[in-house]
Design an enzyme around this catalytic site. Sequence first.
Site, PDB file in Angstrom:
ATOM      1  N   ASP A 143      51.876  63.375  71.579  1.00 33.09           N
ATOM      2  CA  ASP A 143      53.236  63.768  71.973  1.00 33.09           C
ATOM      3  C   ASP A 143      53.237  63.888  73.496  1.00 33.09           C
ATOM      4  O   ASP A 143      52.361  63.316  74.140  1.00 33.09           O
ATOM      5  CB  ASP A 143      53.644  65.069  71.259  1.00 33.09           C
ATOM      6  N   HIS A 184      53.859  60.776  74.638  1.00 32.81           N
ATOM      7  CA  HIS A 184      55.284  60.495  74.814  1.00 32.81           C
ATOM      8  C   HIS A 184      55.673  60.591  76.289  1.00 32.81           C
ATOM      9  O   HIS A 184      56.834  60.805  76.616  1.00 32.81           O
ATOM     10  CB  HIS A 184      56.135  61.471  73.987  1.00 32.81           C
TER      11      HIS A 184
END
Length: 440
Positions: A250, A273
């Site tokens: 993430d 991310h």
Amino acid sequence: MKISNTLTQALGLFLSLGMTVEGKAPSASKYSRTEACKPHHPFRPLPVSQARTRTCHVSSHGNGKDDSNNILKALHKCNNGGKVVFDEDKTYTVGTALDMTFLKHVDLEVLGTIQFTDDTDYWQEHAFKQIYQNATTFFQLGGEDVNVYGGGTLDGNGQVWYDLYAEDALILRPILMGVIGLHGGTIGPLKLRYSPQWYHFVANSSNVLFEGIDISGYSNSENEAKNTDGWDLYRSSNIVIQDSVINNGDDCVSFKPNVTEIIVQNLHCNGSHGISVGSLGQYPGEVDIVENLLIYNISMFNASDGARIKVWPGISSAMSTDLQGGGGSGSVKNVTYDTMVIDNVDYAIEVTQCYGQKNLTLCNQYPSNLTISDILFTNIKGTTSGKRDPDVGTIVCSSETVCSNIKATNIDVQSPGGDDEFVCTNVDNTLLEVNCAASS
Ligand SMILES: *[C@@H]1O[C@H](CO)[C@@H](O)[C@H](O)[C@H]1NC(C)=O
Ligand SMILES: *[C@@H]1O[C@H](CO)[C@@H](O)[C@H](O)[C@H]1NC(C)=O
Ligand SMILES: *[C@@H]1O[C@H](CO)[C@@H](O)[C@H](O)[C@H]1NC(C)=O
Ligand SMILES: *[C@@H]1O[C@H](CO)[C@@H](O)[C@H](O)[C@H]1NC(C)=O
Ligand SMILES: *[C@@H]1O[C@H](CO)[C@@H](O)[C@H](O)[C@H]1NC(C)=O
Ligand SMILES: *[C@@H]1O[C@H](CO)[C@@H](O)[C@H](O)[C@H]1NC(C)=O
Ligand SMILES: *[C@@H]1O[C@H](CO)[C@@H](O)[C@H](O)[C@H]1NC(C)=O
Ligand SMILES: *[C@@H]1O[C@H](CO)[C@@H](O)[C@H](O)[C@H]1NC(C)=O
Ligand SMILES: *[C@@H]1O[C@H](CO)[C@@H](O)[C@H](O)[C@H]1NC(C)=O
């Protein structure tokens, strides 16, 4: 023998990070955290540590028995001017939520391994509730002038959590490293493994340097390790994060509400991310401020995004079962992303004010109340994944009035097939030196 082993390991880490050995030694009395920050210095000088004059070793029961009391005992004994050592070759088990916010002028030298138990019932009930986004932490470490280093390991025993989360998305997975109310300190070098979710939650903190952090931990079942952000910063200022390697799933680093004066430099992020401002504007009635960030020299591999700013629209929206929001206000101001190399990244740059809202008509009908201004993306190069072809980036505001002075210069990004298009919506295209081919 032990010492030379540790030194060799530490040296190995520094070399692999391209760091010099003088970046170490947070415990030395003359150690200047400010000078350790390179090449960019913090917005304000970081305080210097006092000399540590006593040493306490943490004893361990072994056999997986809870060592929490031993840890607290050593911390109390050596607090105010001492050093607490977690010995090499030992594994310390933590089965109790530890409140370590009383720390002052103390070092924690972690040479061995600290492992958190996999008692999901206990932790769901007793982990520290940090309120924001239902975050909970195994422990909270805070106070004044605290250095945590040694190159040892914190192991969150995440597998049981990855599997449980797949069954129930509303369980509360503890964050491995809770830095809560720390003013002055250095965290790292350290290895962080298998966090149940985010690796760091840094809240209510200031003047802290993170360096030499090595993050990794994958699931060995079909249930992915989700939401394993490297850092989430909240209500904090004057923080430096540098010289670290992050293998996660993430955000590599995420700037949540009320985060100002942050330097992030020299990171290797893989599988993330991106470096993300937000999400912001999640809670109606709240004012979220993110200001004065410099993100410099990032390698971003195998990621959904490189440089990212994500803001909820002015209307309630749902990202997923456990993530809803929209309607909050505030501002993102003076954020620079300078020097990033990407490879296999979906979007090199993503600015959105429609986070969580798939219906763009609805997003434009209810523009975000959170303004974005004075943003610079510069010296970004590399290759995307091709997943968003023909687009390699997207810069989308929910209305022209809420975004200003968003600039992009020296962007050299292409998809594997040679595409280089950007979606540019409700922004001043003349400030974007990219191929604004589409708008929505
Ligand atoms: C931070 O400080 C505020 C104000 O004292 C407090 O309400 C909050 O619980 C603290 N912790 C977090 C994680 O915000
Ligand atoms: C927090 O948890 C509650 C109930 O468990 C859930 O309804 C809500 O969506 C969660 N909020 C966030 C922001 O995750
Ligand atoms: C953030 O700062 C703003 C402006 O000072 C304040 O109104 C808001 O309550 C703060 N939010 C949090 C979560 O601390
Ligand atoms: C950029 O970061 C890498 C580590 O990821 C480091 O090796 C290199 O020296 C840094 N470059 C500059 C100019 O600081
Ligand atoms: C990057 O992450 C992938 C998993 O997604 C892993 O297989 C690979 O070894 C990682 N690469 C590096 C250099 O860490
Ligand atoms: C904006 O950020 C830069 C670092 O990128 C900093 O040097 C500058 O002082 C900041 N501007 C303001 C007005 O604080
Ligand atoms: C990207 O991920 C692949 C596996 O999916 C891995 O082989 C590769 O090492 C990763 N790239 C980098 C630069 O880490
Ligand atoms: C946005 O702010 C305006 C006034 O500043 C207010 O009237 C409006 O209700 C706000 N919208 C949302 C969605 O919060
Ligand atoms: C999107 O929102 C608009 C405006 O409310 C609505 O008319 C439309 O039906 C929505 N589209 C979808 C696919 O839900």
